[in-house]
Design a protein around this motif. Structure first.
Motif, PDB file in Angstrom:
ATOM      1  N   LEU A 207       0.551  -0.792  -0.109  1.00  0.00           N
ATOM      2  CA  LEU A 207      -0.396  -0.410   0.411  1.00  0.00           C
ATOM      3  C   LEU A 207       1.034   1.613   0.123  1.00  0.00           C
ATOM      4  CD1 LEU A 207      -2.313  -1.222   3.119  1.00  0.00           C
ATOM      5  CD2 LEU A 207      -3.567  -0.765   0.303  1.00  0.00           C
ATOM      6  N   LYS A 208       1.931   1.486   1.197  1.00  0.00           N
ATOM      7  CA  LYS A 208       2.902   2.716   0.711  1.00  0.00           C
ATOM      8  C   LYS A 208       3.396   2.400  -0.327  1.00  0.00           C
ATOM      9  CE  LYS A 208       4.125   2.427   5.507  1.00  0.00           C
ATOM     10  NZ  LYS A 208       5.365   1.895   6.755  1.00  0.00           N
ATOM     11  N   GLY A 209       3.274   1.599  -1.446  1.00  0.00           N
ATOM     12  CA  GLY A 209       4.049   2.252  -2.467  1.00  0.00           C
ATOM     13  C   GLY A 209       3.315   2.533  -4.005  1.00  0.00           C
ATOM     14  N   ASN A 210       1.869   2.216  -3.271  1.00  0.00           N
ATOM     15  CA  ASN A 210       1.403   2.797  -4.887  1.00  0.00           C
ATOM     16  C   ASN A 210       0.569   3.847  -3.508  1.00  0.00           C
ATOM     17  OD1 ASN A 210      -1.454   3.474  -6.068  1.00  0.00           O
ATOM     18  ND2 ASN A 210      -2.140   0.936  -5.468  1.00  0.00           N
ATOM     19  N   SER A 211       1.008   4.852  -5.399  1.00  0.00           N
ATOM     20  CA  SER A 211       0.846   6.764  -4.980  1.00  0.00           C
ATOM     21  C   SER A 211      -0.607   6.555  -5.328  1.00  0.00           C
ATOM     22  CB  SER A 211       1.755   7.220  -6.113  1.00  0.00           C
ATOM     23  OG  SER A 211       1.693   6.821  -6.751  1.00  0.00           O
ATOM     24  N   ASP A 212      -1.598   6.378  -5.361  1.00  0.00           N
ATOM     25  CA  ASP A 212      -3.013   6.144  -5.817  1.00  0.00           C
ATOM     26  C   ASP A 212      -3.936   6.144  -4.879  1.00  0.00           C
ATOM     27  OD1 ASP A 212      -2.274   6.568  -9.275  1.00  0.00           O
ATOM     28  OD2 ASP A 212      -2.328   4.456  -9.428  1.00  0.00           O
ATOM     29  N   ILE A 213      -3.091   6.320  -3.907  1.00  0.00           N
ATOM     30  CA  ILE A 213      -4.002   5.838  -2.424  1.00  0.00           C
ATOM     31  C   ILE A 213      -3.110   7.246  -1.178  1.00  0.00           C
ATOM     32  CG2 ILE A 213      -5.032   4.047  -0.429  1.00  0.00           C
ATOM     33  CD1 ILE A 213      -4.676   1.938  -2.786  1.00  0.00           C
ATOM     34  N   SER A 214      -4.355   7.846  -1.098  1.00  0.00           N
ATOM     35  CA  SER A 214      -3.399   9.090  -0.110  1.00  0.00           C
ATOM     36  C   SER A 214      -2.990   8.378   0.962  1.00  0.00           C
ATOM     37  CB  SER A 214      -5.053   9.587   0.356  1.00  0.00           C
ATOM     38  OG  SER A 214      -5.437   8.884   0.951  1.00  0.00           O
ATOM     39  N   PRO A 215      -1.783   8.548   1.961  1.00  0.00           N
ATOM     40  CA  PRO A 215      -2.081   8.408   3.125  1.00  0.00           C
ATOM     41  C   PRO A 215      -2.405   7.624   4.027  1.00  0.00           C
ATOM     42  CG  PRO A 215      -0.398   9.813   2.529  1.00  0.00           C
ATOM     43  CD  PRO A 215      -1.849   9.746   1.870  1.00  0.00           C
ATOM     44  N   SER A 216      -3.776   8.509   4.275  1.00  0.00           N
ATOM     45  CA  SER A 216      -4.587   8.045   5.518  1.00  0.00           C
ATOM     46  C   SER A 216      -5.297   6.949   5.345  1.00  0.00           C
ATOM     47  CB  SER A 216      -6.137   9.066   6.185  1.00  0.00           C
ATOM     48  OG  SER A 216      -6.322   8.876   4.642  1.00  0.00           O
ATOM     49  N   MET A 217      -5.815   7.024   3.756  1.00  0.00           N
ATOM     50  CA  MET A 217      -6.611   5.581   3.182  1.00  0.00           C
ATOM     51  C   MET A 217      -5.771   4.398   3.276  1.00  0.00           C
ATOM     52  SD  MET A 217      -9.460   6.506   2.820  1.00  0.00           S
ATOM     53  CE  MET A 217     -10.101   4.671   2.368  1.00  0.00           C
ATOM     54  N   GLN A 218      -4.335   4.276   2.955  1.00  0.00           N
ATOM     55  CA  GLN A 218      -3.274   2.898   3.618  1.00  0.00           C
ATOM     56  C   GLN A 218      -3.238   3.154   4.368  1.00  0.00           C
ATOM     57  OE1 GLN A 218       0.491   5.286   1.660  1.00  0.00           O
ATOM     58  NE2 GLN A 218      -0.188   5.363  -0.279  1.00  0.00           N
ATOM     59  N   VAL A 219      -2.756   3.936   5.218  1.00  0.00           N
ATOM     60  CA  VAL A 219      -3.803   3.615   6.694  1.00  0.00           C
ATOM     61  C   VAL A 219      -4.762   2.423   7.466  1.00  0.00           C
ATOM     62  CG1 VAL A 219      -2.881   3.924   9.100  1.00  0.00           C
ATOM     63  CG2 VAL A 219      -2.041   4.769   7.563  1.00  0.00           C
ATOM     64  N   LEU A 220      -5.487   3.345   7.046  1.00  0.00           N
ATOM     65  CA  LEU A 220      -6.831   2.813   6.725  1.00  0.00           C
ATOM     66  C   LEU A 220      -6.916   1.041   6.610  1.00  0.00           C
ATOM     67  CD1 LEU A 220      -9.628   2.782   8.471  1.00  0.00           C
ATOM     68  CD2 LEU A 220     -10.694   4.001   6.520  1.00  0.00           C
ATOM     69  N   ILE A 221      -6.824   1.110   4.954  1.00  0.00           N
ATOM     70  CA  ILE A 221      -7.219  -0.704   4.556  1.00  0.00           C
ATOM     71  C   ILE A 221      -5.667  -1.372   5.179  1.00  0.00           C
ATOM     72  CG2 ILE A 221      -6.139  -1.595   2.518  1.00  0.00           C
ATOM     73  CD1 ILE A 221      -7.276   0.437   0.684  1.00  0.00           C
ATOM     74  N   GLY A 222      -4.767  -0.943   5.746  1.00  0.00           N
ATOM     75  CA  GLY A 222      -3.489  -1.979   6.209  1.00  0.00           C
ATOM     76  C   GLY A 222      -3.508  -2.341   8.092  1.00  0.00           C
ATOM     77  N   LYS A 223      -4.681  -1.037   8.517  1.00  0.00           N
ATOM     78  CA  LYS A 223      -5.051  -1.518   9.356  1.00  0.00           C
ATOM     79  C   LYS A 223      -6.593  -3.201  10.287  1.00  0.00           C
ATOM     80  CE  LYS A 223      -2.971   1.007  12.435  1.00  0.00           C
ATOM     81  NZ  LYS A 223      -1.798   0.660  13.146  1.00  0.00           N
ATOM     82  N   ALA A 224      -7.173  -2.593   8.368  1.00  0.00           N
ATOM     83  CA  ALA A 224      -8.657  -3.872   8.247  1.00  0.00           C
ATOM     84  C   ALA A 224      -7.805  -5.122   8.337  1.00  0.00           C
ATOM     85  CB  ALA A 224      -9.170  -2.288   7.246  1.00  0.00           C
ATOM     86  N   ILE A 225      -6.881  -4.681   7.269  1.00  0.00           N
ATOM     87  CA  ILE A 225      -6.356  -6.380   6.434  1.00  0.00           C
ATOM     88  C   ILE A 225      -5.390  -7.013   7.936  1.00  0.00           C
ATOM     89  CG2 ILE A 225      -4.190  -7.059   5.419  1.00  0.00           C
ATOM     90  CD1 ILE A 225      -4.969  -5.046   2.454  1.00  0.00           C
ATOM     91  N   GLN A 226      -5.088  -6.066   8.746  1.00  0.00           N
ATOM     92  CA  GLN A 226      -4.392  -6.339  10.120  1.00  0.00           C
ATOM     93  C   GLN A 226      -5.455  -7.178  10.746  1.00  0.00           C
ATOM     94  OE1 GLN A 226      -2.190  -3.714  12.101  1.00  0.00           O
ATOM     95  NE2 GLN A 226      -0.860  -4.616  13.234  1.00  0.00           N
TER      96      GLN A 226
END
Length: 454
Positions: free
Chosen positions: A206-225
């Protein structure tokens, strides 16, 4: 299983285990190929140790020359060099086992094959255990796999499994045995480890995907975890034999009680989800909350980590960021405008003062000079002893600090005013001492009151 049957089962297992140990000891004590195989295994251990002494220096020097390797490969190399004796023993024992399998009877190399199998299993387990970061879990995982590998090599898995399955407790229709508990614990350790690797891999992707904002990266990462860890726990509980449907009513009642006791925790969790969804605050933003000024280092489920310029890290609850007024210096962009107030004497030309102040601000490195962001200077009033000005300028790196850039601009103003002869007035007070002495009147004595008559 009732309490009377448990001692009988334990005694039967211990007796059976003792009989097998006694039979093995008799076989080893009887002269023959078993003793020869034990001597061969001992000789291979000594030979492996000597090879380690002879080659460890060469391996160390070869490893020091691997400067271009990534860190994980260098760690693996160090791990293998520390186990040179075991690696040499594995190679020698398997070579001896295959050689004796071809030149003599297979039974005459049975113990050598067991030793080679155990050594290989120990090496593989040691490598896999390095993936578990927690020291206690790593030791538990290592010893469990070592015990299981030893039982497999000695062909004792069925006997031990039968005994562990007999040690059980019955709750209605549920049969909970020691074997099921151990299997569930091992499954939970494996699944939790895989969940951690999966969540870390997803976070890096997710961090390597520039199309996703940093806050959404954290949200998606927490949901997957959360999904991976929750799935691992549910599968582990199901492996024991618990019926999770029967816990629905109980979990609802317990959830209500926990909700009242953990209102702040739940509020922070919900506030954290809101922050991640509305993207009002994201990692890297520069914020001010009360007297705290810094940039956001990480967004957690319960708090936000804010690092200040002095190196302090504040853990601010998410609820405070929702309910309090927060200044986000880099919400829409990273440009920040700063104001500096100063005054000059009435004898100085205001037009010259404005030109000198703007030029002084432009000379500072971090001050922007692009169109629309260039420094400006305005008169804001006529004071008691000075003409008051405001100097406004823009910067694009608020994380580098605000106080230091203000100080640099003030210093540039001082140098420029000194060079141009522009005065900076300050309040002055005059104290006059009069030569005429003060007249002090003498006190007048009042007559004493008369005594009452009669």
């Amino acid at each position: 299983m009732n309490q009377e049957q448990l001692p009988e089962t334990l005694i039967e297992f211990l007796v059976s285990l003792w009989n097998k140990v006694w039979m093995l000891s008799e076989q080893f004590l009887t002269p023959g190929w078993r003793q020869y195989q034990m001597l061969i295994v001992g000789g291979l251990v000594i030979l492996a140790y000597l090879l380690r002494l002879l080659t460890k220096t060469q391996w160390d020097n070869w490893g020091h020359r691997r400067t271009g390797w990534p860190k994980w490969r260098l760690r693996a190399l160090i791990h293998m060099i520390r186990r040179l004796t075991l690696i040499y023993f594995i190679v020698l024992s398997w070579a001896a086992y295959l050689l004796m399998q071809n030149v003599t009877w297979p039974s005459r190399s049975y113990l050598i094959g067991i030793a080679a199998t155990l050594a290989t299993a120990w090496l593989v387990i040691g490598i896999i255990a390095r993936l578990v970061r927690n020291h206690t879990l790593r030791r538990l995982f290592t010893w469990s796999l070592w015990i299981y590998a030893t039982l497999v090599a000695l062909n004792l898995v069925d006997d031990v499994a039968e005994f562990l399955d007999s040690v059980a407790i019955t709750f209605g229709a549920m049969h909970l045995s020691m074997l099921a508990v151990l299997k569930a614990l091992m499954l939970a350790a494996v699944l939790l480890t895989l969940a951690r690797f999966g969540s870390n891999a997803a976070g890096k992707g997710l961090k390597g995907n520039s199309d996703i904002s940093p806050s959404m990266q954290v949200l998606i990462g927490k949901a997957i975890q959360l999904a991976l860890y929750g799935l691992a726990i549910i599968i582990s509980i199901r492996a024991i034999g618990f019926d999770l449907t029967g816990l629905a009513v109980l979990s609802g009642a317990v959830g209500v009680g926990i909700g009242f006791g953990l209102q702040k925790v739940v509020s922070n969790l919900v506030s954290g989800i809101i922050i991640l969804m509305d993207r009002s605050i994201k990692p890297g933003d520069v914020i001010s909350l009360g007297e705290t000024f810094g940039w956001i280092n990480a967004l957690g489920a319960r708090y936000v980590s804010v690092v200040t310029r002095d190196g302090r890290e504040y853990l601010i609850p998410n609820e405070d960021l929702i309910t309090s007024q927060v200044v986000n210096w880099s919400h829409s962009d990273r440009y920040v405008r700063l104001d500096i107030n100063f005054g000059t004497g009435y004898g100085d030309d205001p037009h010259q003062v404005r030109r000198v102040a703007i030029a002084a601000a432009r000379s500072v490195n971090r001050v922007l000079s692009t169109p629309g962001k260039a420094p400006v200077c305005h008169i804001i009033g006529f004071g008691d002893s000075s003409v008051d000005y405001v100097l406004r300028f823009w910067i694009s790196d608020p994380t580098a600090g605000l106080t230091n850039i203000r100080g640099n601009v003030f210093l540039a103003l001082w140098d420029a005013f000194q060079a141009e002869g522009i005065s900076i007035p300050f309040p002055q007070r005059e104290v006059r001492v009069l030569n005429t002495p003060l007249e002090i009147s003498e006190p007048v004595e009042e007559p004493a009151p008369e005594a009452p008559k009669g």
